[in-house]
Enzyme design. Structure first.
Site, PDB file in Angstrom:
ATOM      1  CB  SER A  54     -55.736   8.792   8.559  1.00  0.00           C
ATOM      2  OG  SER A  54     -55.603   7.551   7.919  1.00  0.00           O
ATOM      3  CG  ASP A  80       1.518   2.389   6.502  1.00  0.00           C
ATOM      4  OD1 ASP A  80       1.933   1.217   6.509  1.00  0.00           O
ATOM      5  OD2 ASP A  80       2.196   3.348   6.071  1.00  0.00           O
ATOM      6  CD  GLN A 139       8.813   5.463  17.476  1.00  0.00           C
ATOM      7  OE1 GLN A 139       7.826   5.242  16.769  1.00  0.00           O
ATOM      8  NE2 GLN A 139      10.041   5.406  17.013  1.00  0.00           N
ATOM      9  CG  LEU A 199       6.595  -0.994  13.393  1.00  0.00           C
ATOM     10  CD1 LEU A 199       7.799  -0.769  12.495  1.00  0.00           C
ATOM     11  CD2 LEU A 199       7.009  -1.047  14.857  1.00  0.00           C
ATOM     12  NE  ARG A 217       4.931  10.335   1.896  1.00  0.00           N
ATOM     13  CZ  ARG A 217       5.390   9.238   1.307  1.00  0.00           C
ATOM     14  NH1 ARG A 217       5.445   9.177  -0.021  1.00  0.00           N
ATOM     15  NH2 ARG A 217       5.792   8.207   2.027  1.00  0.00           N
TER      16      ARG A 217
END
Length: 467
Positions: free
Chosen positions: A413, A110, A76, A10, A17
């Site tokens: 270099s 969750d 859903q 789900l 929140r």
């Protein structure tokens, strides 16, 4: 076991929140999304094709976040409760495996701390009970907010009563429902339509299935879980941080038990998909992110951050190296203060030192870039020496260009290599050169102005300034 278990996750909720514009199941703990943690656990008991995630809020983003191929999705569109969410998966399951097949495991999206072993035990309990199924329960010192477990005279679950509907006697019960169910599929789908929104929220509660099945002579077996932390559902950022801490603690323990030394476990950050070989050492404040793989016998020193990197055996990475999507060969030495990015490759036995950056560059076997260099969009052969201050000028203001350096080249270099450029094997680039054209094999290339000396010039200048 996997052949007869279908899993419904789900994952359609808004997660108000969390105070976020992002769907709750997309938030991360332990280096992965909440939903991927549940999918990972579900794979212990079910094949990917038998896992259905019910999505709603930000459905496309949630679907795209799932890493495992084969997982199915149901939508859903309107959130009308957990029972309605499960019902939304019916047609997908019917088309995939049929509704009368095996067991139906229903999980919340969750709960990232859920252990695969708990799911195995839940499936075993439902398989062996020959009742309506099984449900996880746990005892909480403070059960506020949870549905209470009501048992019958034989200790089975007769019903789950939500807190808002519970009487004072029921509210005194400390055994609660954390929301993990395993039903016999045929019974569940036979009776799911009996769930009705007879509650103040006018929602379809999945918990009603427990009482419905018991009423039809199919009581549900409880599976008490002592460790309540693994059943934690994430509703706030505070709980998200706690879950992250627990997942990372589990990961460091897993690695240490597998033969990895972690000098300060509380300081490191290691994502759930990371792998580290035996006898490797991780110093304090190391971060191993994404799908990083570290071989055996490596030493990863303090402050290093690796994301989605492949590190072979016996590699030393000195402090404060930052690497993304890099490939590091066996026996290489990297750092300190090195940056590797965008598929940079350090060959076997190579050395990349302090303040050197590689971007889309392959540094060959045994080659060295020890100090202060930028090497971008380059293919550098074996046994090459890159002197301090060397730069491959790969960008002309509109396009990126390649630099090709053959085996055994010596680059002095402070050389500036203007791409597109090819320096053939064995060539020597004089220090301080700006190289703009290709260099043939074994040649010396000098690209600098002739030095001019003017005797007494400095003294005359000082005298002039004082006059």
């Amino acid at each position: 076991m996997k052949k007869n278990v279908t899993v419904v996750i789900l994952a359609a909720g808004l997660g108000t929140r969390m105070k976020s514009r992002k769907a709750k199941v997309l938030h991360q703990a332990g280096g992965d999304t909440l939903l991927n943690h549940i999918v990972r656990a579900a794979l212990r008991v079910a094949e990917p094709e038998r896992i259905v995630a019910v999505v709603g809020h930000q459905a496309k983003e949630v679907q795209a976040s799932v890493k495992v191929p084969g997982v199915r999705f149901a939508v859903q569109a309107e959130q009308r409760g957990s029972g309605h969410a499960a019902l939304c998966a019916r047609e997908v399951i019917r088309d995939a495996v049929g509704l009368g097949d095996g067991l139906l495991l229903i999980l919340n999206g969750d709960g990232p701390l859920l252990r695969p072993e708990t799911l195995t035990a839940l499936v075993d309990a439902a398989n062996n009970a020959q009742l309506g199924g099984a449900i996880v329960t746990t005892h909480l010192a403070d059960p506020t907010g949870y549905g209470r477990i009501l048992r019958d005279s034989q200790g089975r679950v007769a019903a789950v009563v939500e807190q808002k509907a519970a009487n004072p006697e029921q509210l005194s019960i400390h055994e609660v429902n954390p929301g993990l169910y395993c039903f016999h599929s045929d019974l569940f789908w036979q009776h799911i339509d009996e769930v009705a929104p007879n509650n103040p929220a006018k929602e379809y509660y999945l918990t009603d299935m427990v009482e419905i099945l018991a009423r039809h002579g199919h009581p549900v077996l409880p599976l008490p879980i002592a460790d309540e932390t693994e059943l934690l559902g994430i509703n706030t950022r505070v709980e998200l941080a706690l879950a992250d801490q627990i997942l990372r603690s589990r990961k460091t323990r897993e690695l240490m038990l597998a033969g990895v030394t972690i000098e300060n476990p509380g300081s490191v950050t290691i994502d759930v998909d990371v792998e580290v070989g035996m006898d490797s050492v991780l110093e304090a404040n190391v971060q191993l992110r994404g799908r990083t793989r570290v071989g055996a016998g490596c030493r990863i020193c303090a402050g290093t951050v690796l994301r989605d990197c492949e590190v072979a055996d016996d590699v030393t990475i000195l402090p404060y190296v930052v690497a993304d999507e890099a490939l590091i060969g066996a026996h290489a030495s990297i750092g300190p203060f090195t940056r590797l990015r965008l598929h940079a490759e350090a060959g076997e036995g190579s050395h990349i030192g302090n303040f050197v950056e590689l971007k889309k560059t392959k540094l060959g076997k045994g080659s060295k870039a020890s100090h202060l260099a930028y090497l971008g969009d380059s293919n550098i052969g074996a046994g090459v020496n890159i002197g301090a201050g060397t730069i491959t000028c790969n960008y002309d203001g509109q396009k990126k260009h390649q630099t090709e350096i053959g085996e055994g080249v010596f680059v002095g270099s402070n050389s500036t290599l203007i791409a597109p450029l090819k320096i053939a094997g064995g060539a020597y680039i004089a220090a301080g050169s700006t190289i703009t054209t290709d260099v043939e094999a074994d040649a010396l290339a000098v690209g600098r102005a002739r030095q001019v000396a003017k005797p007494g010039w400095a003294k005359r200048r000082r005298q002039l300034a004082q006059s």
